[in-house]
Design an enzyme around this catalytic site. Structure first.
Site, PDB file in Angstrom:
ATOM      1  N   ARG A  29      12.832  -1.871  10.318  1.00 37.51           N
ATOM      2  CA  ARG A  29      11.886  -1.386  11.321  1.00 37.51           C
ATOM      3  C   ARG A  29      11.694  -2.415  12.437  1.00 37.51           C
ATOM      4  O   ARG A  29      11.585  -3.608  12.171  1.00 37.51           O
ATOM      5  CB  ARG A  29      10.529  -1.102  10.655  1.00 37.51           C
ATOM      6  CG  ARG A  29      10.244   0.355  10.460  1.00 37.51           C
ATOM      7  CD  ARG A  29       9.058   0.586   9.557  1.00 37.51           C
ATOM      8  NE  ARG A  29       7.815   0.022  10.048  1.00 37.51           N
ATOM      9  CZ  ARG A  29       6.650   0.158   9.417  1.00 37.51           C
ATOM     10  NH1 ARG A  29       6.570   0.843   8.304  1.00 37.51           N
ATOM     11  NH2 ARG A  29       5.546  -0.394   9.911  1.00 37.51           N
TER      12      ARG A  29
ATOM     13  N   LYS B  93       0.830  -1.211   0.000  1.00 34.80           N
ATOM     14  CA  LYS B  93       0.000   0.000   0.000  1.00 34.80           C
ATOM     15  C   LYS B  93       0.868   1.267   0.000  1.00 34.80           C
ATOM     16  O   LYS B  93       0.617   2.197  -0.752  1.00 34.80           O
ATOM     17  CB  LYS B  93      -0.921   0.044   1.237  1.00 34.80           C
ATOM     18  CG  LYS B  93      -1.837  -1.164   1.380  1.00 34.80           C
ATOM     19  CD  LYS B  93      -2.772  -1.018   2.563  1.00 34.80           C
ATOM     20  CE  LYS B  93      -2.104  -0.928   3.933  1.00 34.80           C
ATOM     21  NZ  LYS B  93      -1.349  -2.128   4.342  1.00 34.80           N
TER      22      LYS B  93
ATOM     23  N   ARG C 195       0.868  -8.304  13.796  1.00 38.18           N
ATOM     24  CA  ARG C 195       0.225  -7.292  12.941  1.00 38.18           C
ATOM     25  C   ARG C 195      -0.791  -7.955  12.009  1.00 38.18           C
ATOM     26  O   ARG C 195      -1.848  -7.388  11.731  1.00 38.18           O
ATOM     27  CB  ARG C 195       1.290  -6.534  12.133  1.00 38.18           C
ATOM     28  CG  ARG C 195       2.117  -5.583  13.000  1.00 38.18           C
ATOM     29  CD  ARG C 195       3.387  -5.149  12.298  1.00 38.18           C
ATOM     30  NE  ARG C 195       3.176  -4.263  11.182  1.00 38.18           N
ATOM     31  CZ  ARG C 195       4.097  -3.977  10.272  1.00 38.18           C
ATOM     32  NH1 ARG C 195       5.305  -4.514  10.360  1.00 38.18           N
ATOM     33  NH2 ARG C 195       3.837  -3.177   9.275  1.00 38.18           N
TER      34      ARG C 195
ATOM     35  N   ARG D 266      12.300  -6.019   4.180  1.00 39.89           N
ATOM     36  CA  ARG D 266      12.189  -4.581   3.900  1.00 39.89           C
ATOM     37  C   ARG D 266      13.234  -3.790   4.686  1.00 39.89           C
ATOM     38  O   ARG D 266      13.479  -4.049   5.864  1.00 39.89           O
ATOM     39  CB  ARG D 266      10.788  -4.100   4.298  1.00 39.89           C
ATOM     40  CG  ARG D 266      10.580  -2.632   4.099  1.00 39.89           C
ATOM     41  CD  ARG D 266       9.130  -2.258   4.069  1.00 39.89           C
ATOM     42  NE  ARG D 266       8.514  -2.266   5.400  1.00 39.89           N
ATOM     43  CZ  ARG D 266       7.288  -1.818   5.635  1.00 39.89           C
ATOM     44  NH1 ARG D 266       6.534  -1.404   4.642  1.00 39.89           N
ATOM     45  NH2 ARG D 266       6.790  -1.854   6.856  1.00 39.89           N
TER      46      ARG D 266
HETATM   47  P1  AMP Z   1       2.083   0.997   9.070  1.00 40.74           P
HETATM   48  O1  AMP Z   1       3.240   1.895   8.795  1.00 40.74           O
HETATM   49  O2  AMP Z   1       0.825   1.385   8.366  1.00 40.74           O
HETATM   50  O3  AMP Z   1       2.445  -0.453   8.894  1.00 40.74           O
HETATM   51  O4  AMP Z   1       1.757   1.177  10.639  1.00 40.74           O
HETATM   52  C1  AMP Z   1       2.709   0.882  11.629  1.00 40.74           C
HETATM   53  C2  AMP Z   1       2.044   0.870  13.004  1.00 40.74           C
HETATM   54  O5  AMP Z   1       1.470   2.162  13.280  1.00 40.74           O
HETATM   55  C3  AMP Z   1       0.869  -0.094  13.147  1.00 40.74           C
HETATM   56  O6  AMP Z   1       1.296  -1.419  13.434  1.00 40.74           O
HETATM   57  C4  AMP Z   1       0.127   0.534  14.315  1.00 40.74           C
HETATM   58  O7  AMP Z   1       0.807   0.300  15.545  1.00 40.74           O
HETATM   59  C5  AMP Z   1       0.264   2.026  14.016  1.00 40.74           C
HETATM   60  N1  AMP Z   1      -0.849   2.516  13.166  1.00 40.74           N
HETATM   61  C6  AMP Z   1      -0.768   2.921  11.859  1.00 40.74           C
HETATM   62  N2  AMP Z   1      -1.965   3.306  11.409  1.00 40.74           N
HETATM   63  C7  AMP Z   1      -2.833   3.138  12.435  1.00 40.74           C
HETATM   64  C8  AMP Z   1      -4.226   3.334  12.598  1.00 40.74           C
HETATM   65  N3  AMP Z   1      -5.003   3.786  11.594  1.00 40.74           N
HETATM   66  N4  AMP Z   1      -4.784   3.057  13.812  1.00 40.74           N
HETATM   67  C9  AMP Z   1      -4.030   2.613  14.837  1.00 40.74           C
HETATM   68  N5  AMP Z   1      -2.716   2.375  14.751  1.00 40.74           N
HETATM   69  C10 AMP Z   1      -2.106   2.634  13.564  1.00 40.74           C
END
Ligand code: AMP
Length: 218
Positions: A160, A13, A171, A127
Site C-alpha cells: 500500500r 485491528k 499516520r 505488509r
Molecule cells: P486504515 O486502512 O484504517 O489504515 O486507513 C487508511 C487511511 O484511510 C487512513 O490513513 C485515513 O487516510 C483514511 N481513514 C480511514 N478511516 C478513517 C476515519 N475514520 N476518518 C478519517 N480518515 C480515515
C-alpha cells in the site's frame, strides 16, 4: 456484538476484525476499506479522498461519517458490527453515538489494541495486500505460498502507498494527536478494554473470546 477497535496503525485491528467477523458472524466495517473502495469506483472521490489517504492524513469527517452511517444502517449490520478504524477523532465518536442512538442501539465495548510504535512500523512496512480480496500477508512472518501471489485469488500482492515508512510515521503522529484522546473518552464511558496488540493473531483471539464470554457478549 457492537464493538469498536481502537489502536495505532499496524496494531492488528483489521486482521483480528476479520477473524472475529468470521467466527461470530458479525459485519466488519472498515472505514479504510470503504474509502479505498470509493476511490476505486469514483473518479471525483478519487481526487478528493486519495490525497488525504496517500499522505496518511484523516479524510474529512463529513465524508467518512456519511459512508459509515449508510453502512451501519444496512440490514446485515443489525445483528452486530465491528468498527475497524472508526471513530478516529472526538467529533466522529460523538457523531457515532448520536447515530447509534437514532438507530436505538448502543456500543457494547471498545477494544484498545495497545501496541509499540516499533511493532507498527515493522508490521506495516512488511505488509503486502491482495488488491482483490484484501487478505494481508507479511514478507517475514505471513508469506503467501507462491512468491507475492495471493493464495486465494492468485493475483499479485501490493504494497500500500501509505505503508511506506515516511507515511507510516505521519499516520502514527495523526493517531497520537487525533485518535489517542479517544482512549480517555471511552474509558470515562466505561467501555474501554485494553488488549495486547503485540500478540499473534491466534493468541489474541483466545484472549478476546474469554473477554467476550466474561462480559456476556457471546
Ligand atoms: P486504515 O486502512 O484504517 O489504515 O486507513 C487508511 C487511511 O484511510 C487512513 O490513513 C485515513 O487516510 C483514511 N481513514 C480511514 N478511516 C478513517 C476515519 N475514520 N476518518 C478519517 N480518515 C480515515
Amino acid at each position: 456484538m457492537k464493538i469498536v477497535l481502537l489502536g495505532p496503525p499496524g496494531a492488528g485491528k483489521g486482521t483480528q476484525a476479520n477473524v472475529l467477523s468470521n467466527k461470530f458472524g458479525v459485519v466488519r466495517v472498515s472505514t479504510g476499506d470503504i474509502l479505498r473502495e470509493a476511490v476505486k469506483n469514483d473518479r471525483d472521490a478519487d481526487l478528493l479522498i486519495k490525497t488525504y489517504m496517500d499522505k496518511g492524513e484523516l479524510v474529512p469527517d463529513e465524508i467518512v461519517l456519511s459512508l459509515v452511517a449508510e453502512r451501519i444502517s444496512r440490514n446485515d449490520a443489525k445483528g452486530g458490527f465491528i468498527l475497524d478504524g472508526f471513530p478516529r477523532n472526538k467529533n466522529q465518536a460523538i457523531e457515532l453515538e448520536n447515530r447509534l442512538k437514532n438507530l436505538g442501539v448502543k456500543l457494547d465495548m471498545v477494544l484498545y489494541f495497545k501496541t509499540k510504535g516499533s511493532t507498527s512500523i515493522e508490521r506495516l512496512t512488511g505488509r503486502r495486500i491482495c488488491p482483490k480480496c484484501g487478505l494481508n500477508y507479511h514478507i517475514k512472518n505471513r508469506l503467501p505460498k507462491k512468491d507475492n501471489i495471493c493464495d486465494v485469488c492468485g493475483i499479485g500482492l501490493i504494497h500500500r502507498q501509505d505503508d511506506k515508512v515516511e507515511t507510516i510515521k505521519n499516520r502514527l503522529k495523526v493517531y497520537k494527536n487525533q485518535t489517542q484522546p479517544l482512549l480517555k473518552y471511552y474509558k470515562d464511558l466505561g467501555l474501554l478494554r485494553e488488549v495486547p496488540g503485540d500478540l499473534d493473531v491466534d493468541d489474541l483471539f483466545k484472549k478476546l473470546k474469554t473477554l467476550f464470554a466474561n462480559e456476556n457478549l457471546i
